[in-house]
Design a protein around this motif. Structure first.
Motif, short mmCIF file in Angstrom:
data_model
loop_
_atom_site.label_atom_id
_atom_site.label_comp_id
_atom_site.label_asym_id
_atom_site.label_seq_id
_atom_site.Cartn_x
_atom_site.Cartn_y
_atom_site.Cartn_z
N LEU A 153 -26.77 16.55 -10.43
CA LEU A 153 -27.97 16.52 -11.60
C LEU A 153 -28.19 17.69 -12.51
CD1 LEU A 153 -29.29 13.88 -12.56
CD2 LEU A 153 -31.39 14.75 -11.28
N GLU A 154 -28.24 18.81 -11.58
CA GLU A 154 -28.52 20.01 -12.39
C GLU A 154 -27.31 20.39 -13.48
OE1 GLU A 154 -31.64 22.57 -9.93
OE2 GLU A 154 -29.49 22.55 -9.24
N THR A 155 -26.13 20.07 -13.20
CA THR A 155 -24.85 20.18 -14.02
C THR A 155 -25.19 19.33 -15.12
OG1 THR A 155 -23.49 20.88 -12.20
CG2 THR A 155 -22.62 20.10 -14.20
N ASN A 156 -25.51 18.03 -14.92
CA ASN A 156 -25.66 17.15 -15.95
C ASN A 156 -26.87 17.32 -16.95
OD1 ASN A 156 -25.45 14.83 -17.60
ND2 ASN A 156 -26.05 13.32 -16.15
N GLU A 157 -28.26 17.05 -16.16
CA GLU A 157 -29.37 17.01 -16.98
C GLU A 157 -30.05 18.45 -17.09
OE1 GLU A 157 -30.32 14.78 -18.68
OE2 GLU A 157 -29.34 12.69 -18.11
N GLY A 158 -29.84 19.18 -15.96
CA GLY A 158 -30.30 20.61 -16.12
C GLY A 158 -29.52 21.37 -17.26
N LEU A 159 -28.35 21.42 -17.20
CA LEU A 159 -27.54 22.21 -18.43
C LEU A 159 -28.05 21.51 -19.89
CD1 LEU A 159 -24.20 22.86 -17.21
CD2 LEU A 159 -25.78 24.47 -17.63
N ALA A 160 -28.14 20.32 -19.91
CA ALA A 160 -28.48 19.77 -21.08
C ALA A 160 -30.07 20.18 -21.59
CB ALA A 160 -28.62 17.94 -21.07
N GLU A 161 -30.74 20.16 -20.47
CA GLU A 161 -32.18 20.41 -20.82
C GLU A 161 -32.37 22.08 -21.14
OE1 GLU A 161 -36.43 19.74 -21.44
OE2 GLU A 161 -34.37 18.64 -21.59
#
Length: 217
Positions: A153-161
């Motif tokens: 999830l950090e690769t997906n949403e964390g990097l985006a945020e």
């Protein structure tokens, strides 16, 4: 920039920056307008619709300039994300964050990250960051699936945020306040399984910028 679609979730009316590939939208005063079908998703997300990949956002956008800039850039990153050379991690359900120990250690980690971001002395900043990593390590010890699930999830949403915070705000102080706001705003969430990465992504990204320049490459 890439195709952006603003959708009113009540009326499902669309105002878009580009024409769609299949001609469902019509040109009007320099933009493109139409209606989102009832079976199409309306959300802040990246979406394939009518032959075009969109950054889709719900109207109205946030009035606060920082929140608006962060949201727009976050969702624009998602549109481009599948084409980037970033490994897609498996997992991401994070059920351990609905347990007492998971929630507790995560909030301790958030508090330590906030202290690290705000510290003016480099040694103090480093000490707070070590605390944050210690709380994370304890969570990983208790829950063996946590490293893979959280990384997904950090690769997906964390990097985006993180991208939204860094590019959607124009000054270092505005970026700092946006990251701190992310660390505060999810504390009362009834579940952290989907929201935690919005808080950890910008915080760790900004600390990596300071302690490990070039980490994004």
């Amino acid at each position: 920039c890439g195709p952006i679609m603003l959708v009113d979730p009540k009326t499902r009316r669309i105002v878009a920056s580009h024409a769609d590939a299949k001609g469902a939208l019509r040109a009007l005063d320099g933009v493109f307008v139409g209606d989102l079908p009832a079976d199409a998703n309306a959300a802040n997300t990246a979406v394939e619709w009518s032959g075009t990949r969109w950054t889709q956002m719900l109207w109205p956008l946030p009035e606060d300039a920082g929140k608006r800039g962060t949201l727009i850039t976050h969702e624009m990153f998602h549109r481009l994300q599948p084409g980037l050379p970033i490994a897609t991690a498996k997992g991401g359900d994070n059920p351990h964050l609905d347990t007492l120990e998971g929630r507790y250690t995560l909030q301790l980690e958030w508090r330590a990250l906030a202290r690290a971001l705000q510290a003016s002395d480099r040694d103090e900043k480093r000490a707070a960051l070590v605390d944050a990593l210690a709380f994370r390590a304890e969570r990983y010890r208790r829950f063996p699936v946590a490293p893979a699930d959280e990384a997904a999830l950090e690769t997906n949403e964390g990097l985006a945020e993180y991208t939204g915070v860094m590019l959607g705000n124009t000054t270092p102080q505005a970026r700092l306040q946006a990251a701190l706001r992310d660390l505060r705003s999810h504390v009362d969430d009834p579940s952290f399984v989907r929201s935690f990465a919005y808080a950890t992504g910008p915080a760790y990204g900004m600390l990596l910028d300071e302690f490990a320049p070039g980490w994004r490459k």
